[in-house]
Design a protein around this motif. Structure first.
Motif, PDB file in Angstrom:
ATOM      1  N   ALA A  37       4.522 -13.819  17.350  1.00 22.30           N
ATOM      2  CA  ALA A  37       4.602 -15.075  18.101  1.00 22.30           C
ATOM      3  C   ALA A  37       5.963 -15.251  18.752  1.00 22.30           C
ATOM      4  O   ALA A  37       6.089 -15.908  19.799  1.00 22.30           O
ATOM      5  CB  ALA A  37       4.295 -16.256  17.177  1.00 22.30           C
ATOM      6  N   ALA A  38       6.986 -14.652  18.151  1.00 22.40           N
ATOM      7  CA  ALA A  38       8.337 -14.731  18.705  1.00 22.40           C
ATOM      8  C   ALA A  38       8.644 -13.543  19.623  1.00 22.40           C
ATOM      9  O   ALA A  38       9.783 -13.385  20.073  1.00 22.40           O
ATOM     10  CB  ALA A  38       9.361 -14.787  17.582  1.00 22.40           C
ATOM     11  N   GLY A  39       7.631 -12.712  19.882  1.00 21.71           N
ATOM     12  CA  GLY A  39       7.825 -11.585  20.773  1.00 21.71           C
ATOM     13  C   GLY A  39       8.430 -10.356  20.131  1.00 21.71           C
ATOM     14  O   GLY A  39       8.954  -9.485  20.830  1.00 21.71           O
ATOM     15  N   VAL A  40       8.372 -10.260  18.810  1.00 20.32           N
ATOM     16  CA  VAL A  40       8.978  -9.134  18.102  1.00 20.32           C
ATOM     17  C   VAL A  40       7.870  -8.220  17.577  1.00 20.32           C
ATOM     18  O   VAL A  40       6.999  -8.652  16.819  1.00 20.32           O
ATOM     19  CB  VAL A  40       9.854  -9.617  16.932  1.00 20.32           C
ATOM     20  N   ARG A  41       7.927  -6.968  17.981  1.00 24.36           N
ATOM     21  CA  ARG A  41       6.982  -5.966  17.514  1.00 24.36           C
ATOM     22  C   ARG A  41       7.724  -4.987  16.618  1.00 24.36           C
ATOM     23  O   ARG A  41       8.848  -4.593  16.902  1.00 24.36           O
ATOM     24  CB  ARG A  41       6.386  -5.248  18.721  1.00 24.36           C
ATOM     25  N   VAL A  42       7.111  -4.607  15.479  1.00 28.28           N
ATOM     26  CA  VAL A  42       7.745  -3.630  14.604  1.00 28.28           C
ATOM     27  C   VAL A  42       6.954  -2.333  14.669  1.00 28.28           C
ATOM     28  O   VAL A  42       5.742  -2.331  14.897  1.00 28.28           O
ATOM     29  CB  VAL A  42       7.868  -4.128  13.146  1.00 28.28           C
ATOM     30  N   GLU A  43       7.639  -1.236  14.441  1.00 29.46           N
ATOM     31  CA  GLU A  43       7.007   0.074  14.557  1.00 29.46           C
ATOM     32  C   GLU A  43       6.271   0.483  13.293  1.00 29.46           C
ATOM     33  O   GLU A  43       5.160   1.014  13.366  1.00 29.46           O
ATOM     34  CB  GLU A  43       8.068   1.123  14.890  1.00 29.46           C
ATOM     35  N   ARG A  44       6.874   0.226  12.122  1.00 32.48           N
ATOM     36  CA  ARG A  44       6.304   0.747  10.882  1.00 32.48           C
ATOM     37  C   ARG A  44       6.444  -0.274   9.757  1.00 32.48           C
ATOM     38  O   ARG A  44       7.358  -1.099   9.764  1.00 32.48           O
ATOM     39  CB  ARG A  44       7.018   2.030  10.474  1.00 32.48           C
ATOM     40  N   CYS A  45       5.532  -0.189   8.797  1.00 26.90           N
ATOM     41  CA  CYS A  45       5.649  -1.059   7.624  1.00 26.90           C
ATOM     42  C   CYS A  45       4.972  -0.403   6.438  1.00 26.90           C
ATOM     43  O   CYS A  45       4.245   0.589   6.564  1.00 26.90           O
ATOM     44  CB  CYS A  45       5.033  -2.445   7.889  1.00 26.90           C
ATOM     45  N   VAL A  46       5.226  -0.967   5.258  1.00 26.49           N
ATOM     46  CA  VAL A  46       4.475  -0.660   4.043  1.00 26.49           C
ATOM     47  C   VAL A  46       3.811  -1.960   3.605  1.00 26.49           C
ATOM     48  O   VAL A  46       4.500  -2.923   3.266  1.00 26.49           O
ATOM     49  CB  VAL A  46       5.389  -0.134   2.915  1.00 26.49           C
ATOM     50  N   ASP A  47       2.488  -1.997   3.675  1.00 27.97           N
ATOM     51  CA  ASP A  47       1.740  -3.164   3.214  1.00 27.97           C
ATOM     52  C   ASP A  47       1.434  -2.938   1.734  1.00 27.97           C
ATOM     53  O   ASP A  47       0.579  -2.126   1.379  1.00 27.97           O
ATOM     54  CB  ASP A  47       0.457  -3.338   4.020  1.00 27.97           C
ATOM     55  N   LEU A  48       2.162  -3.646   0.874  1.00 30.99           N
ATOM     56  CA  LEU A  48       2.050  -3.401  -0.562  1.00 30.99           C
ATOM     57  C   LEU A  48       0.677  -3.759  -1.114  1.00 30.99           C
ATOM     58  O   LEU A  48       0.173  -3.098  -2.026  1.00 30.99           O
ATOM     59  CB  LEU A  48       3.130  -4.186  -1.303  1.00 30.99           C
ATOM     60  N   ARG A  49       0.059  -4.792  -0.565  1.00 28.44           N
ATOM     61  CA  ARG A  49      -1.262  -5.190  -1.070  1.00 28.44           C
ATOM     62  C   ARG A  49      -2.288  -4.102  -0.785  1.00 28.44           C
ATOM     63  O   ARG A  49      -3.042  -3.685  -1.677  1.00 28.44           O
ATOM     64  CB  ARG A  49      -1.701  -6.507  -0.414  1.00 28.44           C
ATOM     65  N   LEU A  50      -2.362  -3.626   0.446  1.00 26.48           N
ATOM     66  CA  LEU A  50      -3.328  -2.587   0.790  1.00 26.48           C
ATOM     67  C   LEU A  50      -3.021  -1.283   0.063  1.00 26.48           C
ATOM     68  O   LEU A  50      -3.928  -0.597  -0.416  1.00 26.48           O
ATOM     69  CB  LEU A  50      -3.326  -2.367   2.309  1.00 26.48           C
ATOM     70  N   SER A  51      -1.737  -0.952  -0.022  1.00 30.89           N
ATOM     71  CA  SER A  51      -1.354   0.296  -0.681  1.00 30.89           C
ATOM     72  C   SER A  51      -1.680   0.253  -2.172  1.00 30.89           C
ATOM     73  O   SER A  51      -2.108   1.256  -2.758  1.00 30.89           O
ATOM     74  CB  SER A  51       0.141   0.549  -0.485  1.00 30.89           C
ATOM     75  N   HIS A  52      -1.471  -0.903  -2.792  1.00 33.94           N
ATOM     76  CA  HIS A  52      -1.770  -1.036  -4.222  1.00 33.94           C
ATOM     77  C   HIS A  52      -3.246  -0.748  -4.490  1.00 33.94           C
ATOM     78  O   HIS A  52      -3.590  -0.043  -5.453  1.00 33.94           O
ATOM     79  CB  HIS A  52      -1.413  -2.442  -4.703  1.00 33.94           C
ATOM     80  N   ALA A  53      -4.112  -1.300  -3.651  1.00 35.41           N
ATOM     81  CA  ALA A  53      -5.550  -1.089  -3.860  1.00 35.41           C
ATOM     82  C   ALA A  53      -5.908   0.388  -3.766  1.00 35.41           C
ATOM     83  O   ALA A  53      -6.719   0.894  -4.554  1.00 35.41           O
ATOM     84  CB  ALA A  53      -6.343  -1.900  -2.838  1.00 35.41           C
ATOM     85  N   LEU A  54      -5.313   1.096  -2.824  1.00 33.86           N
ATOM     86  CA  LEU A  54      -5.595   2.519  -2.684  1.00 33.86           C
ATOM     87  C   LEU A  54      -5.104   3.307  -3.897  1.00 33.86           C
ATOM     88  O   LEU A  54      -5.812   4.156  -4.440  1.00 33.86           O
ATOM     89  CB  LEU A  54      -4.938   3.052  -1.411  1.00 33.86           C
ATOM     90  N   LEU A  55      -3.877   3.024  -4.304  1.00 36.60           N
ATOM     91  CA  LEU A  55      -3.297   3.767  -5.426  1.00 36.60           C
ATOM     92  C   LEU A  55      -3.968   3.429  -6.750  1.00 36.60           C
ATOM     93  O   LEU A  55      -4.110   4.282  -7.628  1.00 36.60           O
ATOM     94  CB  LEU A  55      -1.794   3.478  -5.503  1.00 36.60           C
ATOM     95  N   ARG A  56      -4.387   2.203  -6.899  1.00 36.33           N
ATOM     96  CA  ARG A  56      -5.075   1.790  -8.115  1.00 36.33           C
ATOM     97  C   ARG A  56      -6.387   2.548  -8.281  1.00 36.33           C
ATOM     98  O   ARG A  56      -6.771   2.937  -9.381  1.00 36.33           O
ATOM     99  CB  ARG A  56      -5.334   0.280  -8.063  1.00 36.33           C
ATOM    100  N   GLY A  57      -7.096   2.786  -7.160  1.00 34.83           N
ATOM    101  CA  GLY A  57      -8.436   3.340  -7.267  1.00 34.83           C
ATOM    102  C   GLY A  57      -8.558   4.823  -7.030  1.00 34.83           C
ATOM    103  O   GLY A  57      -9.606   5.408  -7.323  1.00 34.83           O
ATOM    104  N   SER A  58      -7.524   5.475  -6.502  1.00 29.34           N
ATOM    105  CA  SER A  58      -7.653   6.875  -6.111  1.00 29.34           C
ATOM    106  C   SER A  58      -7.616   7.818  -7.313  1.00 29.34           C
ATOM    107  O   SER A  58      -6.802   7.666  -8.233  1.00 29.34           O
ATOM    108  CB  SER A  58      -6.537   7.260  -5.140  1.00 29.34           C
ATOM    109  N   THR A  59      -8.452   8.832  -7.268  1.00 28.03           N
ATOM    110  CA  THR A  59      -8.406   9.867  -8.298  1.00 28.03           C
ATOM    111  C   THR A  59      -7.110  10.661  -8.218  1.00 28.03           C
ATOM    112  O   THR A  59      -6.702  11.277  -9.209  1.00 28.03           O
ATOM    113  CB  THR A  59      -9.592  10.829  -8.150  1.00 28.03           C
ATOM    114  N   LEU A  60      -6.468  10.664  -7.058  1.00 27.88           N
ATOM    115  CA  LEU A  60      -5.230  11.424  -6.901  1.00 27.88           C
ATOM    116  C   LEU A  60      -4.078  10.801  -7.669  1.00 27.88           C
ATOM    117  O   LEU A  60      -3.096  11.472  -7.977  1.00 27.88           O
ATOM    118  CB  LEU A  60      -4.855  11.534  -5.423  1.00 27.88           C
TER     119      LEU A  60
END
Length: 556
Positions: free
Chosen positions: A63-86
């Motif tokens: 909304a302020a016109g700022v775009r970021v290139e990269r991030c770590v979304d901890l909520r989404l990442s947690h779900a993947l790591l919690r459930g992955s066999t890896l």
């Protein structure tokens, strides 16, 4: 460099970490008002922003016109790591269910969550939600994974998807409400008042009543409609359209047309138009990873189900174009790459279904399509089941992959996609039925029910590995495309070519017309990159069909 962000009672607390997660600067505090400018300055160093939930941080920056290139979304990442066999043996995966497992974190504590090193706050409130602690747990889970590269790529792609979802909502899909109104009027009649039916629906209802010789017909109630059809002598088990199409009776044609138009009115009629279109834009809330397979969902608005009847209202802004692109035959090509089936890869050098015909496995392109759908979704009867033996002989490696996944599911076990998203386990009721049927003396009916249930879960896992890996490919495709579009022109991201719509294997880019051809080239290049990124140099093509149009309905 990573920058971990957290809100506290004093403002935004930020901690900079080196790539090895060692601290490189003291924690600093930034006010909410100053956050966009501060992020914009630091973005020049290309950090990876670490935050609890992209939807809680990125919209205010956009909304302020700022775009970021990269991030770590901890909520989404947690779900993947919690459930992955890896990562099944990681500390994160073995920890008790807690805050980070909530579907929508922090909804009830907007002021106290994740107070990074905020010692004035109650530790009991902040410790469970500390993003730094969670980030370090996630890094450890990734580093100790069975295949760190696979799961690491999936985490990066999922977080990139979260950024894209926010950007598409911020930009909005161009939508002309006046055109939508005209389309509805042409299909349904004038806008009705109150609870009245539109004129076209009333006309179809009158036709049905005349044919059936009764006024006691309510097509909006499945139970009442079923009774009315049975009173006429029609032997119908349900009012589903696919079943009604098998019946030869004069009432079926107007009934099917009524059902189709009624769905349009309910899902995308005048109420939808009033609710979801504002300032010439449709801004749905996309939900990355909304399905178990990783496919996206949408929170209201039906963004993933825009019917063809109204796509003419999706019109590029004056002086702009829409580039509509979709990945041709994506899931069969994903199966080809997953299985490293060279024969199927050869068949897919052009149109995959024509290639299957050329292999001699089936006689027609229609049969090739049915056979592939049968393989991926577990057909055992009908044309799909009939064609499976020939398909198996022609492409044994591809069919072996989905058959093995089905057997795993039938046992109640887990399968995992190419990058590491794992299927959920069946529920307790599933296991109880299987155990009951395995007891000596269990009835034939119970055993049949258990076998049917087992095969059903096998069909789910059979398709999971294909659909889930296709979702991973789509994420990598969009993430790569996002960066490529950014490089085409300067200015805010809405001044450049930008993504405005996504549906599983289809995207729409809003672009200045002089850059349309370059956008097409970047779409194709990003698709090739996604294939190599996930599958290496396996010779599987991921062709993209594109159309440069003024409105969405012109694309197909």
């Amino acid at each position: 460099m990573y920058v971990v962000l957290s809100r506290s009672s004093r403002g935004i607390v930020a901690l900079r970490l080196a790539d090895d997660a060692s601290e490189i600067a003291p924690a600093e505090t930034v006010s909410e008002a100053d956050l966009p400018a501060w992020v914009a300055r630091l973005e020049r160093e290309r950090p990876r922003w670490v935050w609890d939930d992209t939807t809680r941080w990125y919209p205010q920056l956009l909304a302020a016109g700022v775009r970021v290139e990269r991030c770590v979304d901890l909520r989404l990442s947690h779900a993947l790591l919690r459930g992955s066999t890896l990562t099944a043996t990681s500390t994160l995966a073995l920890s008790p269910v807690g805050h980070w497992d909530r579907a929508t974190p922090l909804a009830d504590k907007p002021e106290t969550h994740g107070a990074l090193f905020d010692l004035d706050d109650d530790p009991a409130e902040t410790a469970p939600t500390d993003p730094l602690a969670e980030f370090l747990l996630q890094r450890d889970a990734t580093a100790t994974a069975a295949e760190p590269g696979r799961i690491g790529l999936l985490l990066a792609a999922e977080s990139a998807g979260a950024l894209i979802a926010c950007e598409m909502k911020s930009a909005g899909l161009p939508w002309h409400a006046d055109v939508h109104e005209r389309l509805l009027a042409d299909l349904l009649g004038d806008r009705p008042r109150g609870l009245e039916r539109p004129a076209k629906l009333e006309e179809l209802l009158d036709r049905m009543r005349a044919i059936l010789g009764t006024h006691d017909v309510n097509p909006d109630s499945p139970a009442e409609l079923l009774k009315a059809l049975r009173r006429t002598g029609l032997q119908v088990a349900s009012t589903r359209s696919w079943e009604l199409k098998e019946i030869d009776h004069p009432v079926i044609a107007p009934l099917l047309e009524y059902k189709k138009l009624s769905r349009l009115q309910t899902a995308n009629g005048w109420n939808w138009l009033d609710t979801w279109i504002a300032d010439g834009r449709f801004r749905p809330d996309y939900v990355p990873g909304g399905a178990a397979t990783g496919r996206w969902g949408a929170s209201g608005g039906g963004a993933l189900q825009l019917p063809k009847q109204i796509r003419g209202a999706v019109i590029a802004d004056p002086g702009w174009k829409l580039v509509v692109a979709d990945a041709a035959q994506l899931e069969p090509r994903i199966l080809t790459a997953l299985s490293a089936d060279r024969a199927m890869a050869e068949a897919g050098r052009g149109d995959l279904y024509e290639g299957i015909v050329a292999s001699g496995a089936v006689k027609t392109r229609a049969e090739a399509k049915v056979a592939m759908l049968g393989a991926m979704y577990g057909a055992t009867a009908g044309d799909g089941g009939r064609l499976m033996p020939a398909l198996t002989r022609a492409f044994p490696r591809a069919i072996a992959v989905v058959e093995a996944a089905a057997r795993v599911g039938e046992r109640g076990d887990i399968v995992t996609t190419r990058l590491g998203r794992s299927s959920p386990l069946p529920g307790e009721a599933w296991r109880e039925l299987q155990e009951s049927a395995s007891v000596q003396g269990a009835s034939d009916a119970l055993q049949r029910a258990a076998r049917g249930q087992s095969r059903g879960w096998g069909r789910f896992t059979r398709n999971f590995i294909v659909q889930g890996t296709a979702a991973e490919w789509a994420l990598c495709w969009m993430a790569g495309l996002r960066g490529r579009l950014w490089d085409l022109r300067g200015g805010r991201f809405t001044d450049r070519p930008h993504l405005v719509f996504f549906l599983h294997d289809e995207v729409i880019v809003h672009t200045p017309p002089e850059l349309a051809d370059e956008v097409v080239a970047q779409l194709e290049a990003a698709a090739s990159d996604a294939g190599r990124l996930i599958f290496g140099e396996m010779p599987v093509r991921f062709p993209i069909t594109t159309a440069v149009v003024d409105n969405y309905s012109q694309a197909k």
